[in-house]
Design a protein around this motif. Structure first.
Motif, PDB file in Angstrom:
ATOM      1  N   ILE A  83     189.241   0.467  35.924  1.00  0.00           N
ATOM      2  CA  ILE A  83     188.271  -0.630  36.005  1.00  0.00           C
ATOM      3  C   ILE A  83     186.911  -0.119  36.483  1.00  0.00           C
ATOM      4  O   ILE A  83     185.863  -0.493  35.948  1.00  0.00           O
ATOM      5  CB  ILE A  83     188.795  -1.738  36.939  1.00  0.00           C
ATOM      6  N   GLU A  84     186.911   0.773  37.485  1.00  0.00           N
ATOM      7  CA  GLU A  84     185.659   1.326  38.006  1.00  0.00           C
ATOM      8  C   GLU A  84     184.938   2.158  36.947  1.00  0.00           C
ATOM      9  O   GLU A  84     183.707   2.128  36.853  1.00  0.00           O
ATOM     10  CB  GLU A  84     185.944   2.179  39.239  1.00  0.00           C
ATOM     11  N   SER A  85     185.697   2.897  36.127  1.00  0.00           N
ATOM     12  CA  SER A  85     185.068   3.767  35.128  1.00  0.00           C
ATOM     13  C   SER A  85     184.420   2.975  34.004  1.00  0.00           C
ATOM     14  O   SER A  85     183.595   3.514  33.256  1.00  0.00           O
ATOM     15  CB  SER A  85     186.110   4.735  34.551  1.00  0.00           C
ATOM     16  N   MET A  86     184.765   1.697  33.891  1.00  0.00           N
ATOM     17  CA  MET A  86     184.171   0.866  32.846  1.00  0.00           C
ATOM     18  C   MET A  86     182.863   0.222  33.276  1.00  0.00           C
ATOM     19  O   MET A  86     182.232  -0.488  32.495  1.00  0.00           O
ATOM     20  CB  MET A  86     185.165  -0.200  32.384  1.00  0.00           C
ATOM     21  N   ALA A  87     182.439   0.469  34.523  1.00  0.00           N
ATOM     22  CA  ALA A  87     181.203  -0.131  35.031  1.00  0.00           C
ATOM     23  C   ALA A  87     179.987   0.137  34.141  1.00  0.00           C
ATOM     24  O   ALA A  87     179.163  -0.767  33.940  1.00  0.00           O
ATOM     25  CB  ALA A  87     180.952   0.342  36.457  1.00  0.00           C
ATOM     26  N   PRO A  88     179.814   1.364  33.586  1.00  0.00           N
ATOM     27  CA  PRO A  88     178.647   1.592  32.715  1.00  0.00           C
ATOM     28  C   PRO A  88     178.600   0.667  31.501  1.00  0.00           C
ATOM     29  O   PRO A  88     177.526   0.404  30.947  1.00  0.00           O
ATOM     30  CB  PRO A  88     178.817   3.056  32.278  1.00  0.00           C
ATOM     31  N   VAL A  90     179.168  -2.473  31.529  1.00  0.00           N
ATOM     32  CA  VAL A  90     178.495  -3.711  31.927  1.00  0.00           C
ATOM     33  C   VAL A  90     176.993  -3.562  31.699  1.00  0.00           C
ATOM     34  O   VAL A  90     176.337  -4.458  31.153  1.00  0.00           O
ATOM     35  CB  VAL A  90     178.794  -4.042  33.405  1.00  0.00           C
ATOM     36  N   ASP A  91     176.428  -2.417  32.085  1.00  0.00           N
ATOM     37  CA  ASP A  91     175.001  -2.164  31.855  1.00  0.00           C
ATOM     38  C   ASP A  91     174.702  -2.067  30.363  1.00  0.00           C
ATOM     39  O   ASP A  91     173.644  -2.508  29.903  1.00  0.00           O
ATOM     40  CB  ASP A  91     174.573  -0.865  32.546  1.00  0.00           C
ATOM     41  N   HIS A 123     188.034  -8.658  32.927  1.00  0.00           N
ATOM     42  CA  HIS A 123     187.136  -8.347  34.038  1.00  0.00           C
ATOM     43  C   HIS A 123     185.774  -7.907  33.506  1.00  0.00           C
ATOM     44  O   HIS A 123     184.726  -8.286  34.040  1.00  0.00           O
ATOM     45  CB  HIS A 123     187.728  -7.227  34.896  1.00  0.00           C
ATOM     46  N   LEU A 124     185.792  -7.101  32.457  1.00  0.00           N
ATOM     47  CA  LEU A 124     184.551  -6.573  31.881  1.00  0.00           C
ATOM     48  C   LEU A 124     183.664  -7.695  31.364  1.00  0.00           C
ATOM     49  O   LEU A 124     182.461  -7.746  31.648  1.00  0.00           O
ATOM     50  CB  LEU A 124     184.899  -5.601  30.757  1.00  0.00           C
ATOM     51  N   GLN A 127     182.258  -9.765  34.333  1.00  0.00           N
ATOM     52  CA  GLN A 127     181.206  -9.078  35.081  1.00  0.00           C
ATOM     53  C   GLN A 127     179.888  -9.030  34.304  1.00  0.00           C
ATOM     54  O   GLN A 127     178.817  -9.143  34.889  1.00  0.00           O
ATOM     55  CB  GLN A 127     181.654  -7.666  35.422  1.00  0.00           C
ATOM     56  N   ALA A 128     179.975  -8.862  32.994  1.00  0.00           N
ATOM     57  CA  ALA A 128     178.767  -8.784  32.175  1.00  0.00           C
ATOM     58  C   ALA A 128     178.226 -10.158  31.809  1.00  0.00           C
ATOM     59  O   ALA A 128     177.097 -10.282  31.338  1.00  0.00           O
ATOM     60  CB  ALA A 128     179.055  -7.994  30.901  1.00  0.00           C
TER      61      ALA A 128
END
Length: 206
Positions: A83-88, A90-91, A123-124, A127-128
């Motif tokens: 989940i953390e590695s998918m943060a980019p 969101v941007d 979640h993705l 968040q986006a």
């Protein structure tokens, strides 16, 4: 288009307008075959990125191409790290306007039966602040079943469901939304959850 021609892939699409009505979005698809990647590229066309398993990084050429194109390769054995590695991503959606394509099943199914959904895609999208667009692929295994490397010409049936807003979602209710979306797939595929009598939606004529 070239890959489709080489492997004999034709598409029969319903709900095609839903591919373009809300972008960026998280496009979810049920995963039966490696051909699904070609199907999704044909459908989405542009301004997309995706998520794949980290093992793809070790594949000659393909791994480097995927990383260079912005595809996030995740460790499926570590849910928190994944989940953390998918943060980019969101941007990529918020700033670059790109859409993300992934399978909530996490891997190819051996049979047409829909597997359980993982929560990463949901979640993705939350968040986006973008909608989820479910894409139901009915028979891509006709072209390349899991475990085989031979292509068979066929027409794959695809149904694109309307975008699902995620504005009112929360971490506390995420599991409910995962099941709601999965039930849409089950209905579209004519399947049902164990212990539930999920019938295909009927059109009432007036």
């Amino acid at each position: 288009d070239t890959a489709s021609a080489l492997i004999g892939l034709n598409l029969k699409i319903s709900g095609e307008e839903n591919l373009w009505s809300r972008r960026p979005a998280v496009f979810d698809f049920n995963h039966q075959s490696n051909v699904d990647l070609v199907v999704m590229a044909r459908l989405l066309r542009r301004d997309i990125t995706g998520v794949g398993k980290q093992e793809l990084r070790d594949m000659p050429i393909i791994g480097r191409v995927l990383e260079a194109s912005g595809v996030v390769l995740i460790d499926r054995s570590n849910t928190v790290a994944a989940i953390e590695s998918m943060a980019p991503l969101v941007d990529a959606m918020r700033i670059e306007g790109k859409s993300v394509c992934l399978s909530p099943e996490g891997t190819r199914a051996v049979t047409p039966k829909l597997a359980e959904f993982k929560k990463g895609a949901f979640h993705l999208a939350m968040q986006a602040g973008v909608p989820i667009v479910p894409i139901v692929i009915r028979n891509s295994s006709d072209i390349m079943p899991k475990g085989e490397m031979i292509y068979r010409p066929a027409t794959v049936q695809v149904e694109v469901l309307p975008p699902i807003p995620t504005d009112s979602w929360s971490v506390e209710t995420i599991e409910e939304h995962v099941e709601e979306v999965r039930d849409m797939y089950l209905t579209a595929l004519g399947q049902k959850r164990p212990g539930h009598n999920v019938e295909p939606l009927k059109v009432v004529k007036k």
